[in-house]
Design a protein around this motif. Structure first.
Motif, PDB file in Angstrom:
ATOM      1  N   UNK A 141       0.857  -1.185   0.000  1.00 53.24           N
ATOM      2  CA  UNK A 141       0.000   0.000   0.000  1.00 53.24           C
ATOM      3  C   UNK A 141       0.889   1.229   0.000  1.00 53.24           C
ATOM      4  N   UNK A 142       0.346   2.325  -0.533  1.00 53.78           N
ATOM      5  CA  UNK A 142       1.109   3.558  -0.558  1.00 53.78           C
ATOM      6  C   UNK A 142       1.967   3.693  -1.804  1.00 53.78           C
ATOM      7  N   UNK A 143       2.834   4.679  -1.792  1.00 58.01           N
ATOM      8  CA  UNK A 143       3.698   4.994  -2.927  1.00 58.01           C
ATOM      9  C   UNK A 143       5.100   5.293  -2.425  1.00 58.01           C
ATOM     10  N   UNK A 144       6.084   4.804  -3.177  1.00 63.51           N
ATOM     11  CA  UNK A 144       7.483   4.984  -2.788  1.00 63.51           C
ATOM     12  C   UNK A 144       8.181   5.888  -3.786  1.00 63.51           C
ATOM     13  N   UNK A 145       9.030   6.781  -3.263  1.00 65.82           N
ATOM     14  CA  UNK A 145       9.791   7.687  -4.122  1.00 65.82           C
ATOM     15  C   UNK A 145      11.243   7.713  -3.675  1.00 65.82           C
ATOM     16  N   UNK A 146      12.116   8.079  -4.603  1.00 68.17           N
ATOM     17  CA  UNK A 146      13.513   8.309  -4.250  1.00 68.17           C
ATOM     18  C   UNK A 146      13.561   9.428  -3.207  1.00 68.17           C
ATOM     19  N   UNK A 162      18.368   5.670   3.250  1.00 66.89           N
ATOM     20  CA  UNK A 162      17.666   6.476   2.243  1.00 66.89           C
ATOM     21  C   UNK A 162      17.566   5.718   0.924  1.00 66.89           C
ATOM     22  N   UNK A 163      16.400   5.780   0.282  1.00 64.28           N
ATOM     23  CA  UNK A 163      16.209   5.175  -1.044  1.00 64.28           C
ATOM     24  C   UNK A 163      16.828   6.098  -2.084  1.00 64.28           C
ATOM     25  N   UNK A 164      17.861   5.607  -2.769  1.00 70.25           N
ATOM     26  CA  UNK A 164      18.589   6.422  -3.741  1.00 70.25           C
ATOM     27  C   UNK A 164      18.273   6.044  -5.182  1.00 70.25           C
ATOM     28  N   UNK A 165      17.646   4.870  -5.349  1.00 70.59           N
ATOM     29  CA  UNK A 165      17.285   4.424  -6.700  1.00 70.59           C
ATOM     30  C   UNK A 165      16.106   3.470  -6.601  1.00 70.59           C
ATOM     31  N   UNK A 166      15.248   3.508  -7.603  1.00 71.49           N
ATOM     32  CA  UNK A 166      14.107   2.588  -7.672  1.00 71.49           C
ATOM     33  C   UNK A 166      14.098   1.956  -9.062  1.00 71.49           C
ATOM     34  N   UNK A 206       7.259  -4.051   6.170  1.00 76.71           N
ATOM     35  CA  UNK A 206       7.761  -2.985   7.023  1.00 76.71           C
ATOM     36  C   UNK A 206       7.576  -1.645   6.332  1.00 76.71           C
ATOM     37  N   UNK A 207       7.821  -0.569   7.062  1.00 81.00           N
ATOM     38  CA  UNK A 207       7.412   0.758   6.613  1.00 81.00           C
ATOM     39  C   UNK A 207       8.446   1.456   5.726  1.00 81.00           C
ATOM     40  N   UNK A 208       7.908   2.198   4.775  1.00 84.16           N
ATOM     41  CA  UNK A 208       8.679   3.204   4.045  1.00 84.16           C
ATOM     42  C   UNK A 208       8.219   4.541   4.610  1.00 84.16           C
ATOM     43  N   UNK A 209       9.162   5.344   5.068  1.00 79.79           N
ATOM     44  CA  UNK A 209       8.801   6.580   5.760  1.00 79.79           C
ATOM     45  C   UNK A 209       9.413   7.789   5.080  1.00 79.79           C
ATOM     46  N   UNK A 210       8.865   8.971   5.411  1.00 77.37           N
ATOM     47  CA  UNK A 210       9.459  10.187   4.894  1.00 77.37           C
ATOM     48  C   UNK A 210      10.568  10.643   5.808  1.00 77.37           C
ATOM     49  N   UNK A 211      10.945  11.896   5.727  1.00 79.81           N
ATOM     50  CA  UNK A 211      12.151  12.380   6.395  1.00 79.81           C
ATOM     51  C   UNK A 211      12.260  11.906   7.837  1.00 79.81           C
ATOM     52  N   UNK A 212      13.506  11.591   8.251  1.00 83.44           N
ATOM     53  CA  UNK A 212      13.747  11.085   9.592  1.00 83.44           C
ATOM     54  C   UNK A 212      14.557  12.105  10.380  1.00 83.44           C
TER      55      UNK A 212
END
Length: 212
Positions: A141-146, A162-166, A206-212
């Motif tokens: 569920x949701x959307x993932x971005x670099x 941090x996700x640097x590439x998808x 598990x979670x993908x989150x925004x800024x930490x």
């Protein structure tokens, strides 16, 4: 360290316990359930099943009481493997939450559910020569971005790389093609990479989150 923190570490990171520490915990839990009903025959049965022990090295761990055992065990874990322990504290009151995955404080009621952007289920991990390390799986569920972050506390790693590439990959198995998403990062240590590769697939998203 207090007993609340020690208990949190022992409950949520059991993979970091030694075999004798696991036996000690099982022994203490069994004694607590027996309470005043310590029938000798029942005790022998429980010893036979491994629920109670006569091992002097295990009993030595418990000689000063279970609270001190918890403190000593948790301190050992932090001394040896602090990079694998995530103490999830409330951003508002800074007190420890109930679990590493909690997004609401049991003490002050503050919640930070808005930080979660997506749920990701891990299928496998690998690193092509000269490239980033990739976690491959499915978005439920949701959307993932670099620029988002992968919360790896669920798999026993105290980090949110941090996700640097998808990238996307098509996997064919038993005649069925499935499209997987690959999340690339360069922020993991070699030890953390090895942990993920050995883990392989992980059933709980598990979670993908925004800024930490």
């Amino acid at each position: 360290m207090n007993n609340e923190t020690a208990r949190y570490i022992i409950i949520h990171f059991p993979n970091l316990l030694t075999e004798r520490e696991r036996i000690a915990i099982r022994h203490q839990n069994t004694l607590s359930k027996l309470a005043d009903k310590q029938d000798p025959r029942r005790i022998e049965i429980y010893k036979g099943k491994g629920w109670l022990t006569d091992d002097p090295e295990v009993l030595e761990l418990l000689k000063d009481g279970y609270n001190k055992f918890e403190l000593a065990t948790a301190q050992r874990i932090m001394d040896e493997s602090s990079d694998q322990v995530f103490l999830n504290t409330c951003p508002k009151c800074n007190r420890l939450t109930r679990t590493p995955q909690a997004r609401q404080c049991r003490h002050c009621g503050h919640n930070w559910h808005e930080l979660t952007l997506a749920s990701f289920k891990l299928n496998c991990s690998f690193q092509p020569t000269g490239r980033k390390f990739y976690l491959i799986g499915e978005i439920f569920k949701g959307e993932v971005k670099v620029g988002n972050f992968i919360d790896l506390t669920m798999v026993g790693l105290n980090c949110k790389p941090k996700i640097e590439a998808i990238e996307f990959a098509l996997k064919r198995e038993n005649g069925i093609s499935t499209e997987y998403i690959s999340l690339g990062t360069s922020e993991l240590t070699e030890k953390q990479k090895e942990h993920l590769k050995k883990l392989g697939a992980f059933g709980t998203p598990f979670d993908i989150v925004k800024e930490i």
